[in-house]
Design a protein around this motif. Structure first.
Motif, PDB file in Angstrom:
ATOM      1  N   ILE A 272       0.815  -1.378   0.217  1.00 45.86           N
ATOM      2  CA  ILE A 272       0.067   0.113  -0.074  1.00 45.86           C
ATOM      3  C   ILE A 272       0.886   1.243   0.127  1.00 45.86           C
ATOM      4  O   ILE A 272       0.639   2.250  -0.583  1.00 45.86           O
ATOM      5  CB  ILE A 272      -0.927  -0.018   1.296  1.00 45.86           C
ATOM      6  CG1 ILE A 272      -1.931  -1.234   1.169  1.00 45.86           C
ATOM      7  CG2 ILE A 272      -1.598   1.187   1.614  1.00 45.86           C
ATOM      8  CD1 ILE A 272      -2.848  -1.405   2.384  1.00 45.86           C
ATOM      9  N   ALA A 273       1.940   1.184   0.698  1.00 49.81           N
ATOM     10  CA  ALA A 273       2.914   2.260   0.842  1.00 49.81           C
ATOM     11  C   ALA A 273       3.355   2.443  -0.603  1.00 49.81           C
ATOM     12  O   ALA A 273       3.632   3.490  -1.005  1.00 49.81           O
ATOM     13  CB  ALA A 273       3.964   2.097   1.805  1.00 49.81           C
ATOM     14  N   LEU A 274       3.836   1.399  -1.199  1.00 52.15           N
ATOM     15  CA  LEU A 274       4.393   1.503  -2.636  1.00 52.15           C
ATOM     16  C   LEU A 274       3.437   1.867  -3.534  1.00 52.15           C
ATOM     17  O   LEU A 274       3.785   3.032  -4.318  1.00 52.15           O
ATOM     18  CB  LEU A 274       4.862   0.155  -2.860  1.00 52.15           C
ATOM     19  CG  LEU A 274       5.307  -0.069  -4.610  1.00 52.15           C
ATOM     20  CD1 LEU A 274       6.541   0.683  -4.743  1.00 52.15           C
ATOM     21  CD2 LEU A 274       5.657  -1.592  -4.895  1.00 52.15           C
ATOM     22  N   TYR A 275       2.303   1.890  -3.532  1.00 50.58           N
ATOM     23  CA  TYR A 275       1.083   2.224  -4.312  1.00 50.58           C
ATOM     24  C   TYR A 275       0.862   3.786  -4.049  1.00 50.58           C
ATOM     25  O   TYR A 275       0.922   4.553  -5.192  1.00 50.58           O
ATOM     26  CB  TYR A 275      -0.116   1.679  -4.132  1.00 50.58           C
ATOM     27  CG  TYR A 275      -1.202   2.353  -5.014  1.00 50.58           C
ATOM     28  CD1 TYR A 275      -1.457   1.593  -6.178  1.00 50.58           C
ATOM     29  CD2 TYR A 275      -2.106   3.181  -4.432  1.00 50.58           C
ATOM     30  CE1 TYR A 275      -2.322   2.137  -7.074  1.00 50.58           C
ATOM     31  CE2 TYR A 275      -2.994   3.788  -5.194  1.00 50.58           C
ATOM     32  CZ  TYR A 275      -3.116   3.140  -6.391  1.00 50.58           C
ATOM     33  OH  TYR A 275      -4.237   3.675  -7.430  1.00 50.58           O
ATOM     34  N   GLU A 276       1.226   4.200  -2.930  1.00 47.13           N
ATOM     35  CA  GLU A 276       1.058   5.679  -2.663  1.00 47.13           C
ATOM     36  C   GLU A 276       2.521   6.388  -3.001  1.00 47.13           C
ATOM     37  O   GLU A 276       2.326   7.523  -3.637  1.00 47.13           O
ATOM     38  CB  GLU A 276       1.165   5.880  -0.911  1.00 47.13           C
ATOM     39  CG  GLU A 276       1.264   7.483  -0.546  1.00 47.13           C
ATOM     40  CD  GLU A 276      -0.082   7.781  -0.816  1.00 47.13           C
ATOM     41  OE1 GLU A 276      -0.295   9.240  -0.630  1.00 47.13           O
ATOM     42  OE2 GLU A 276      -1.232   7.202  -1.042  1.00 47.13           O
ATOM     43  N   ALA A 277       3.617   5.708  -3.077  1.00 44.81           N
ATOM     44  CA  ALA A 277       4.703   6.473  -3.690  1.00 44.81           C
ATOM     45  C   ALA A 277       4.365   6.647  -5.000  1.00 44.81           C
ATOM     46  O   ALA A 277       5.011   7.504  -5.937  1.00 44.81           O
ATOM     47  CB  ALA A 277       6.009   5.482  -3.132  1.00 44.81           C
ATOM     48  N   LYS A 278       4.077   5.501  -5.686  1.00 40.88           N
ATOM     49  CA  LYS A 278       3.748   5.709  -7.038  1.00 40.88           C
ATOM     50  C   LYS A 278       2.599   6.833  -7.357  1.00 40.88           C
ATOM     51  O   LYS A 278       3.010   7.694  -8.511  1.00 40.88           O
ATOM     52  CB  LYS A 278       3.236   4.391  -7.664  1.00 40.88           C
ATOM     53  CG  LYS A 278       4.089   3.134  -7.951  1.00 40.88           C
ATOM     54  CD  LYS A 278       4.935   3.224  -8.999  1.00 40.88           C
ATOM     55  CE  LYS A 278       5.591   1.916  -9.193  1.00 40.88           C
ATOM     56  NZ  LYS A 278       6.736   2.290 -10.642  1.00 40.88           N
ATOM     57  N   ALA A 279       1.686   6.790  -6.683  1.00 38.41           N
ATOM     58  CA  ALA A 279       0.605   7.936  -7.022  1.00 38.41           C
ATOM     59  C   ALA A 279       1.050   9.227  -6.724  1.00 38.41           C
ATOM     60  O   ALA A 279       0.525  10.248  -7.142  1.00 38.41           O
ATOM     61  CB  ALA A 279      -0.587   7.652  -6.030  1.00 38.41           C
TER      62      ALA A 279
END
Length: 298
Positions: A272-279
């Motif tokens: 989820i944190a990785l997705y946030e970094a992408k977004a």
């Protein structure tokens, strides 16, 4: 090979060890079958177990069965049973209990060494099959299944109140690299990132352009520091492609073990944190702090 030898008689142990050691084998002897099993469990280098049927407190058949369950599909192990009373019943029971071979006690040197040559061939084949089943062929890293399995084993050692952390990373704009430069360059990009990951912790390719690192017994601050080093190292890479070198970046998600956690939960929070970094712009690190996110450029 590393061989564990189990018999109630120290004379027999000494005699058989004397046949094996001059041929370069490492031999560890036991008169107690439970101690032998504990040693096999904690010593991954053991390739062969040779045990008499008449051992205690676990019988030879029980030791064979327990050792076979211990090895399962995760490590190569060849089991040879010995008995001074060779019979069809003893042979059948030994094979049914997980033994690979059966020899009379005391064994002749020629027969013993022939059996061990067969053991060497089979355990080498098992080792290669295990490697192929656990390894991503493009990068040589653990595949997703092996990564999660190793992480679960680490979590069991860490326990509820221990420390463990995770880093997940994903190559930014990977589809564009494949589309513009071709899949060969895409593969080279994945391999370059894999080399940057090194061997710090449990490292795997989770699929496509996504990778994971688990750091057993280490806090989230260590995972953040690792993610920072990796982010800068990957950003400095340049790959050949087209008219100009290709620049690579990755986004990172970090999470830390909490009381009552699971590997699935640890990895999910990092994901989820990785997705946030992408977004939020890519080429950055986001740390999951319980249900909150800490977003930074690294």
């Amino acid at each position: 090979m590393h061989i564990v030898l189990v018999d109630t008689s120290r004379v027999v142990l000494k005699m058989i060890a004397a046949l094996l050691e001059p041929h370069g084998h490492t031999v560890t002897v036991f008169t107690n079958s439970t101690e032998a099993l504990d040693f096999i469990e904690t010593t991954a280098s053991v390739r062969v177990l040779i045990t008499s049927l008449e051992v205690r407190p676990l019988s030879g058949l029980e030791l064979c069965w327990s050792a076979r369950l211990l090895a399962e599909s995760n490590r190569p192990l060849y089991v040879i049973t010995m008995s001074s009373a060779r019979s069809e019943r003893n042979l059948a029971e030994a094979l049914d209990s997980g033994a690979d071979d059966f020899i009379e006690k005391p064994p002749s040197p020629e027969e013993l060494h022939a059996r061990l040559r067969a053991a060497d061939r089979l355990t080498n084949m098992q080792s290669e099959l295990i490697r192929l089943a656990q390894t991503d062929p493009l990068t040589g890293l653990l595949n997703r299944r092996a990564f999660l399995s190793r992480s679960q084993e680490a979590a069991e050692r860490v326990g509820n109140h221990g420390k463990m952390s995770a880093v997940l990373l994903d190559i930014d704009n990977f589809k564009r690299i494949n589309d513009e430069y071709g899949h060969d360059v895409g593969d080279a990009t994945i391999q370059a990132v894999a080399r940057e990951l090194g061997t710090d912790g449990i490292v795997g390719r989770l699929g496509g352009e996504e990778f994971g690192v688990i750091l057993p017994h280490r806090p989230g601050t260590d995972a953040e520091a690792l993610a920072g080093r990796l982010r800068r190292g990957i950003e400095a890479l340049r790959l050949r492609g087209g008219k100009a070198p290709i620049r690579i970046t990755c986004s990172f998600g970090v999470s830390e073990w909490i009381e009552g956690d699971t590997v699935e939960g640890l990895v999910k929070r990092a994901d989820i944190a990785l997705y946030e970094a992408k977004a939020t712009g890519r080429n950055r690190i986001v740390t999951a702090i319980s249900d909150l996110m800490l977003n930074r450029a690294g």
